[in-house]
Scaffold this motif. Sequence first.
Motif, PDB file in Angstrom:
ATOM      1  N   ARG A  12      -1.319 -38.184  28.950  1.00  0.00           N
ATOM      2  CA  ARG A  12      -1.521 -39.325  28.057  1.00  0.00           C
ATOM      3  C   ARG A  12      -1.272 -38.826  26.631  1.00  0.00           C
ATOM      4  N   ILE A  13      -0.154 -39.270  26.048  1.00  0.00           N
ATOM      5  CA  ILE A  13       0.298 -38.728  24.765  1.00  0.00           C
ATOM      6  C   ILE A  13       0.189 -39.802  23.688  1.00  0.00           C
ATOM      7  N   ALA A  14      -0.624 -39.506  22.666  1.00  0.00           N
ATOM      8  CA  ALA A  14      -0.793 -40.406  21.525  1.00  0.00           C
ATOM      9  C   ALA A  14       0.120 -39.948  20.399  1.00  0.00           C
ATOM     10  N   VAL A  15       1.037 -40.812  19.981  1.00  0.00           N
ATOM     11  CA  VAL A  15       2.033 -40.472  18.962  1.00  0.00           C
ATOM     12  C   VAL A  15       1.642 -41.143  17.646  1.00  0.00           C
ATOM     13  N   SER A  16       1.735 -40.398  16.547  1.00  0.00           N
ATOM     14  CA  SER A  16       1.381 -40.989  15.246  1.00  0.00           C
ATOM     15  C   SER A  16       1.978 -40.171  14.124  1.00  0.00           C
ATOM     16  N   HIS A  17       2.022 -40.774  12.936  1.00  0.00           N
ATOM     17  CA  HIS A  17       2.425 -40.034  11.741  1.00  0.00           C
ATOM     18  C   HIS A  17       1.722 -40.558  10.489  1.00  0.00           C
ATOM     19  N   GLU A  18       1.090 -41.707  10.552  1.00  0.00           N
ATOM     20  CA  GLU A  18       0.391 -42.269   9.393  1.00  0.00           C
ATOM     21  C   GLU A  18      -1.061 -41.792   9.422  1.00  0.00           C
ATOM     22  N   TRP A  19      -1.318 -40.732   8.701  1.00  0.00           N
ATOM     23  CA  TRP A  19      -2.641 -40.111   8.693  1.00  0.00           C
ATOM     24  C   TRP A  19      -3.263 -40.303   7.307  1.00  0.00           C
ATOM     25  N   GLY A  20      -4.168 -41.244   7.197  1.00  0.00           N
ATOM     26  CA  GLY A  20      -4.783 -41.507   5.905  1.00  0.00           C
ATOM     27  C   GLY A  20      -3.751 -41.945   4.890  1.00  0.00           C
ATOM     28  N   ASP A  21      -3.704 -41.251   3.774  1.00  0.00           N
ATOM     29  CA  ASP A  21      -2.762 -41.587   2.703  1.00  0.00           C
ATOM     30  C   ASP A  21      -1.366 -41.022   2.938  1.00  0.00           C
ATOM     31  N   TYR A  22      -1.178 -40.288   4.024  1.00  0.00           N
ATOM     32  CA  TYR A  22       0.070 -39.560   4.220  1.00  0.00           C
ATOM     33  C   TYR A  22       0.863 -40.120   5.395  1.00  0.00           C
ATOM     34  N   ALA A  23       2.182 -40.093   5.272  1.00  0.00           N
ATOM     35  CA  ALA A  23       3.070 -40.573   6.328  1.00  0.00           C
ATOM     36  C   ALA A  23       4.416 -39.871   6.198  1.00  0.00           C
ATOM     37  N   SER A  24       5.208 -39.909   7.260  1.00  0.00           N
ATOM     38  CA  SER A  24       6.510 -39.248   7.287  1.00  0.00           C
ATOM     39  C   SER A  24       7.608 -40.152   6.733  1.00  0.00           C
ATOM     40  N   THR A  25       8.736 -39.547   6.434  1.00  0.00           N
ATOM     41  CA  THR A  25       9.910 -40.301   5.992  1.00  0.00           C
ATOM     42  C   THR A  25      10.514 -41.060   7.175  1.00  0.00           C
ATOM     43  N   PRO A  26      11.299 -42.107   6.917  1.00  0.00           N
ATOM     44  CA  PRO A  26      11.904 -42.870   8.020  1.00  0.00           C
ATOM     45  C   PRO A  26      12.721 -42.017   8.990  1.00  0.00           C
ATOM     46  N   HIS A  27      13.498 -41.049   8.476  1.00  0.00           N
ATOM     47  CA  HIS A  27      14.296 -40.219   9.378  1.00  0.00           C
ATOM     48  C   HIS A  27      13.390 -39.378  10.270  1.00  0.00           C
ATOM     49  N   ILE A  28      12.347 -38.781   9.708  1.00  0.00           N
ATOM     50  CA  ILE A  28      11.439 -37.955  10.507  1.00  0.00           C
ATOM     51  C   ILE A  28      10.726 -38.816  11.543  1.00  0.00           C
ATOM     52  N   VAL A  29      10.359 -40.037  11.182  1.00  0.00           N
ATOM     53  CA  VAL A  29       9.742 -40.952  12.145  1.00  0.00           C
ATOM     54  C   VAL A  29      10.719 -41.244  13.287  1.00  0.00           C
ATOM     55  N   ALA A  30      11.992 -41.448  12.960  1.00  0.00           N
ATOM     56  CA  ALA A  30      12.998 -41.705  13.992  1.00  0.00           C
ATOM     57  C   ALA A  30      13.127 -40.514  14.941  1.00  0.00           C
ATOM     58  N   GLU A  31      13.054 -39.287  14.398  1.00  0.00           N
ATOM     59  CA  GLU A  31      13.114 -38.091  15.244  1.00  0.00           C
ATOM     60  C   GLU A  31      11.867 -37.978  16.119  1.00  0.00           C
ATOM     61  N   LEU A  32      10.716 -38.355  15.578  1.00  0.00           N
ATOM     62  CA  LEU A  32       9.485 -38.374  16.371  1.00  0.00           C
ATOM     63  C   LEU A  32       9.588 -39.397  17.502  1.00  0.00           C
ATOM     64  N   GLU A  33      10.147 -40.560  17.203  1.00  0.00           N
ATOM     65  CA  GLU A  33      10.355 -41.583  18.234  1.00  0.00           C
ATOM     66  C   GLU A  33      11.274 -41.059  19.341  1.00  0.00           C
ATOM     67  N   ARG A  34      12.307 -40.341  18.938  1.00  0.00           N
ATOM     68  CA  ARG A  34      13.235 -39.785  19.934  1.00  0.00           C
ATOM     69  C   ARG A  34      12.531 -38.769  20.825  1.00  0.00           C
ATOM     70  N   ALA A  35      11.689 -37.921  20.229  1.00  0.00           N
ATOM     71  CA  ALA A  35      10.928 -36.950  21.012  1.00  0.00           C
ATOM     72  C   ALA A  35       9.957 -37.650  21.959  1.00  0.00           C
ATOM     73  N   ALA A  36       9.337 -38.725  21.481  1.00  0.00           N
ATOM     74  CA  ALA A  36       8.407 -39.477  22.325  1.00  0.00           C
ATOM     75  C   ALA A  36       9.125 -40.081  23.530  1.00  0.00           C
ATOM     76  N   ARG A  37      10.310 -40.617  23.307  1.00  0.00           N
ATOM     77  CA  ARG A  37      11.080 -41.182  24.424  1.00  0.00           C
ATOM     78  C   ARG A  37      11.471 -40.087  25.422  1.00  0.00           C
ATOM     79  N   PHE A  38      11.797 -38.924  24.909  1.00  0.00           N
ATOM     80  CA  PHE A  38      12.137 -37.791  25.775  1.00  0.00           C
ATOM     81  C   PHE A  38      10.956 -37.455  26.684  1.00  0.00           C
ATOM     82  N   LEU A  39       9.743 -37.410  26.119  1.00  0.00           N
ATOM     83  CA  LEU A  39       8.555 -37.089  26.903  1.00  0.00           C
ATOM     84  C   LEU A  39       8.244 -38.207  27.899  1.00  0.00           C
ATOM     85  N   GLU A  40       8.506 -39.428  27.495  1.00  0.00           N
ATOM     86  CA  GLU A  40       8.305 -40.549  28.410  1.00  0.00           C
ATOM     87  C   GLU A  40       9.248 -40.434  29.594  1.00  0.00           C
ATOM     88  N   ALA A  41      10.485 -40.004  29.339  1.00  0.00           N
ATOM     89  CA  ALA A  41      11.466 -39.830  30.412  1.00  0.00           C
ATOM     90  C   ALA A  41      11.060 -38.711  31.368  1.00  0.00           C
TER      91      ALA A  41
END
Length: 508
Positions: free
Chosen positions: A263-292
């Motif tokens: 059970r994998i919880a994916v996130s990047h918005e931690w308090g006042d901090y968040a990732s750039t759109p490109h880094i979020v897209a790479e995180l999404e790609r990694a999440a899909r890989f793990l889902e596969a």
Amino acid sequence: MTSVMSWNEWSNLDAIGLADLVRKGQITPKEVAEQVALAIDSLNPEINAVIEVFEDAVNDPMKEGTNPDGVFAGVPFLMKDLGPTVKGRLQEMGSLFMRGNRASADSFLTSRIRQAGLNIIGRTTTPEFGLCSSAENPEVYVTRNPWNLDYTTCGSSAGTAASVAAGIIPIGHATDGGGSIRIPAGVNGNIGLKPSRGVLSVAPYSSDLMGVVSAQGCISRTIRDTAAFVDSCRGGAPGEFMPYWTPQEPYSELIRRDPKKLRIAVSHEWGDYASTPHIVAELERAARFLEALGHHVEWVIPDIDFHTAYEAQTECYIMNFAQTIQGVLEQKGLEKPSANLIEPMCIRVWEEGISASYTQRAKMQSKFNDTSRRVAAFFEDWDIILTPTIALPTPLVGTKEYLTISDNPSVYDWFRNLWGIFSYTPIANLCGLPGISLPMAELENGLPLGIHALTRQGDDGLLLQLGAQIERALNGKWNQGRRPGVHVTSIDAVTQQLSPFSESRRQL
């Protein structure tokens, strides 16, 4: 000295692979050490990752007690110039102030490293006292990223990360007080595991929770090397203040099997901090890989009081580093830091933290406790928290805002700025959790981007199991099979003076 094999062959072997060749009698520990020394000679002028090579350890790998029967069978190893000491060797902690500081004894972990069969042949760069994000003070040295020399390696395990990425060594020592294994591993395309509290010894220099937010470990290129390192080096010294534990099954065996459905919880918005759109897209790609791979993946922000967590981290680091600096001042009989020898932000940290009261410390540890309980409760429902390793792109060399040569007058503002880029790693140190950075992603400019996974305290094996599953799915091709521009395979073949390893030794 001559190289014992081609650089392409060399770069395709991890530490366990090299050790297997040694055990088969196809190469000797001395030949392997000489190959590393040649790689350092060739590449270090560009990346400035290695401070010193111990020529006597190259010439006589068993001289200092390296165990030839250990799992690594004499494979060369570089020590970060911070943390565990090596008897008789310099440890200068990235500081002009510590020039000439020589250790009188091996630390407990150093003895475990030797027992594992690793031959300590030199030391790698680190920022002053390990405080900032990059080994980058022009008066000391500037360590550069092998993927693009205009960029930093981050830190604080800067030199080790660069050496592994460039193919100089397959594995090296690192420490992690807030991400200092995982962050440089992530930006250099390596594997970096910060073990749980109670795995690798911090003796004899740390003895309470203030000290053990910092963990010992390694940076490597394969999961099996990291697993073997932890298996062989784990355990506490006599008199450790907390229990050190051993898993039911060695990690080197565990990683041969895929983990259960996670059970994998994916996130990047931690308090006042968040990732750039490109880094979020790479995180999404990694999440899909793990889902596969069959895991349940969901975007869920951990139930953490992020403001309290970052506040506690800041207070802890100010108090910790103030005491570190005070300790070296007392060794030299001095009352305060010298502006000529200690970097500006280190002095400000000392000024802010040296008079902290026990009440302040107790309040800080109460915040630690609250955060740890919240995170542990979250892991009742989730196995993995998945984030990027860093929230913003790798800084260019010379980006002073993250360095201890910064002229920022506010220690607190300086730390808040650090959390803006290194948002996700320090929580593991605060809570004693294991965390790992895996080279699964890429920044827009082509530099590596680590994907960061956390799990519950003591479940280091699960992170290594997941890493091994990913490694198999990628056919071992981390970084999509790419190599950095500064790499051993780029060493001019004309100057190698190769021994004919491929033709003669492989037939032994």
